[in-house]
Scaffold this active site. Structure first.
Site, short mmCIF file in Angstrom:
data_model
loop_
_atom_site.label_atom_id
_atom_site.label_comp_id
_atom_site.label_asym_id
_atom_site.label_seq_id
_atom_site.Cartn_x
_atom_site.Cartn_y
_atom_site.Cartn_z
N ARG A 165 31.01 -5.95 -38.16
CA ARG A 165 31.42 -5.61 -36.75
C ARG A 165 30.12 -4.90 -35.97
NH1 ARG A 165 34.39 -8.38 -38.86
NH2 ARG A 165 36.40 -8.11 -39.39
N SER A 239 42.90 -4.63 -35.13
CA SER A 239 42.77 -3.61 -35.77
C SER A 239 41.84 -2.45 -34.99
CB SER A 239 41.58 -4.07 -36.96
OG SER A 239 42.17 -5.03 -37.41
N GLU A 336 37.41 0.82 -34.32
CA GLU A 336 36.52 -0.37 -34.13
C GLU A 336 36.98 -0.72 -32.57
OE1 GLU A 336 37.64 -3.87 -36.69
OE2 GLU A 336 37.45 -5.09 -35.07
C1 FAD Z 1 45.71 -9.51 -31.75
C2 FAD Z 1 44.32 -9.25 -32.15
C3 FAD Z 1 43.70 -9.76 -33.19
C4 FAD Z 1 42.38 -9.51 -33.52
N1 FAD Z 1 41.83 -10.05 -34.77
C5 FAD Z 1 40.52 -9.81 -34.93
C6 FAD Z 1 39.91 -10.48 -36.15
O1 FAD Z 1 40.61 -11.06 -36.91
N2 FAD Z 1 38.61 -10.10 -36.44
C7 FAD Z 1 37.70 -9.60 -35.50
O2 FAD Z 1 36.54 -9.57 -35.69
N3 FAD Z 1 38.31 -9.05 -34.42
C8 FAD Z 1 39.59 -9.27 -33.97
N4 FAD Z 1 40.05 -8.76 -32.96
C9 FAD Z 1 39.24 -8.05 -31.95
C10 FAD Z 1 38.67 -9.02 -30.84
O3 FAD Z 1 39.48 -9.91 -30.64
C11 FAD Z 1 37.22 -9.09 -30.99
O4 FAD Z 1 36.58 -7.99 -30.98
C12 FAD Z 1 36.56 -9.91 -29.80
O5 FAD Z 1 35.34 -10.44 -29.96
C13 FAD Z 1 36.75 -9.23 -28.61
O6 FAD Z 1 36.25 -10.17 -27.44
P1 FAD Z 1 36.39 -9.91 -25.85
O7 FAD Z 1 35.58 -10.68 -25.10
O8 FAD Z 1 37.59 -9.45 -25.63
O9 FAD Z 1 35.56 -8.40 -25.86
P2 FAD Z 1 35.80 -7.09 -25.04
O10 FAD Z 1 36.92 -6.43 -25.78
O11 FAD Z 1 35.91 -7.39 -23.60
O12 FAD Z 1 34.40 -6.43 -25.35
C14 FAD Z 1 34.20 -5.74 -26.46
C15 FAD Z 1 32.81 -5.12 -26.49
O13 FAD Z 1 31.61 -6.20 -26.42
C16 FAD Z 1 30.91 -5.94 -25.29
N5 FAD Z 1 30.73 -7.04 -24.69
C17 FAD Z 1 31.54 -8.03 -24.30
N6 FAD Z 1 30.93 -9.35 -23.83
C18 FAD Z 1 29.56 -8.99 -23.82
C19 FAD Z 1 28.41 -9.77 -23.54
N7 FAD Z 1 28.58 -11.10 -22.85
N8 FAD Z 1 27.23 -8.96 -23.52
C20 FAD Z 1 27.07 -7.79 -23.87
N9 FAD Z 1 28.28 -6.99 -24.56
C21 FAD Z 1 29.49 -7.86 -24.38
C22 FAD Z 1 31.72 -5.15 -24.51
O14 FAD Z 1 31.05 -4.43 -23.33
C23 FAD Z 1 32.67 -3.96 -25.18
O15 FAD Z 1 31.83 -3.18 -25.65
C24 FAD Z 1 41.37 -8.75 -32.62
C25 FAD Z 1 42.18 -8.30 -31.44
C26 FAD Z 1 43.19 -8.47 -31.04
C27 FAD Z 1 44.03 -8.05 -29.76
#
Ligand code: FAD
Length: 341
Positions: A165, A239, A336
């Site tokens: 992560r 998580s 996380e």
């Molecule tokens: C129901 C559920 C299940 C999930 N299951 C998993 C799983 O199985 N495995 C897993 O690894 N994760 C899981 N996650 C967590 C999540 O889905 C991931 O972390 C996902 O990659 C988040 O993407 P996001 O676009 O929503 O990022 P955001 O939440 O919008 O951002 C997350 C972080 O990344 C940074 N960021 C986003 N985009 C960029 C960019 N383009 N450049 C620089 N920084 C950036 C943001 O500033 C922030 O710090 C789950 C979440 C939920 C709600």
């Protein structure tokens, strides 16, 4: 591109809590992104990149800077010789739609990461992982805007320093980069990973002996739907804590008290312990609820906003969990989820 003021962020995150952004910009291309970054620099304001908001918690007081909503799209697929392929996607592409497109073209590699909410850019930043696959195993390059030089730099997989992560983009030095595009290396009709316990059981129950890539995607979606809350109805970020990595010696000592404690090798001298086990079997948090916040009925690691929760309530709830795990095992759980404040 318009820069808006006082935009409420709660509904732009899957937890659905928190206040407003002082300034807000949706960027659809690199030129928009540069305008947004220059705006923040001129006003001497911090900026925060928001993808789908599936791994963040917005502070109740909001964010006193510029939130840049990543909406750079575009998917390009190149099939090469020897069944190799490259799929290039804009950082603002919705992750699961992108995975669905690769599966449709029988390009293997990402199917075990099906149905993870989020964007392509964030998948690289957080090195998402599930069911035995981490996205780093299929990333060839990451392109990112250097917000100091305002030039786009191309990082090789090695330069991204991926970890559990983690990536270079989460480090102090890497935070000045904004991911704009990711190139994935995939294989036409390539090998599938079906040895993860839940996946194996799924195919055994369905009596599927040689699953196809499409079968694997369908299996993962069905398993996830059963295990995790649906973000369309329930506030959550999946998580909440990372799985802690501890020394083999520490894990051995814990196993004496908790003989069923599972762990996985994570280095020569360290192992990773499922945080869900600690929260559920050691601390009894599965299904625990206090006010508007609770843990998901099937998974103690997943914190849920049952409606109307504040970010403070969620963080206080998480603090109680952290303290109990520390008291019972001596382990410090690390969040996380990232707090925007
Ligand atoms: C129901 C559920 C299940 C999930 N299951 C998993 C799983 O199985 N495995 C897993 O690894 N994760 C899981 N996650 C967590 C999540 O889905 C991931 O972390 C996902 O990659 C988040 O993407 P996001 O676009 O929503 O990022 P955001 O939440 O919008 O951002 C997350 C972080 O990344 C940074 N960021 C986003 N985009 C960029 C960019 N383009 N450049 C620089 N920084 C950036 C943001 O500033 C922030 O710090 C789950 C979440 C939920 C709600």
């Amino acid at each position: 591109m318009k820069i808006q003021e006082n935009v409420s962020l709660g509904e732009l995150t899957t937890f659905r809590t928190g206040g407003a952004a002082r300034y807000f910009a949706s960027v659809k291309n690199i030129s928009d992104l540069k305008i947004a970054v220059r705006f923040a620099k001129e006003k001497k304001l911090p900026f925060f990149i928001l993808g789908r908001g599936a791994n963040v918690l917005v502070s109740d007081a909001g964010f006193c800077g510029l939130v840049i909503k990543m909406e750079i799209r575009g998917i390009e697929v190149k099939e090469l010789l020897n069944k190799k392929a490259r799929a290039i996607a804009g950082a603002g592409e919705e992750w699961d739609s992108f995975v669905a497109k690769t599966v449709k073209r029988k390009l293997c590699g990402l199917e075990n990461l099906s149905f993870i909410p989020g964007t392509v850019g964030a998948s690289a930043v957080g090195n998402i992982g599930a069911y035995g696959t981490e996205v780093k195993d299929h990333i060839l390059f990451v392109e990112a805007l250097d917000t100091e030089t305002m030039k786009v730099k191309k990082f090789s997989n090695k330069e991204c320093s991926f970890g559990y992560r983690e990536s270079f983009f989460k480090t102090k030095e890497g935070k000045k980069y904004i991911v704009t595009r990711v190139t994935f290396s995939l294989k036409k009709n390539g090998a599938l990973k079906t040895d993860y316990k839940d996946v194996l059981e799924f195919f055994e129950n369905k009596k599927i002996i040689s699953p196809t890539q499409k079968n694997v995607r369908e299996a993962i979606i069905e398993i996830r739907k059963k295990k995790l809350p649906d973000v369309s109805f329930v506030g959550t970020a999946g998580s909440f804590f990372k799985n802690p990595v501890v020394s083999k010696r520490k894990a051995g000592a814990l196993k004496e008290t908790y003989p069923n404690l599972p762990f996985f090798l994570s280095g020569e001298k360290s192992v990773k312990i499922p945080a869900g086990f600690l929260l559920d079997k050691v601390c009894g948090f599965k299904g625990y609820k206090k006010g508007n916040v609770g843990t998901w009925e099937n998974q103690a690691l997943v914190l849920v906003n049952y409606g109307g929760a504040t970010t403070k309530e969620i963080l206080d709830f998480a603090d109680v969990m952290k303290k109990k795990v520390k008291e019972k095992t001596g382990i410090d759980l690390e969040m996380e989820v990232k707090v925007i404040k």
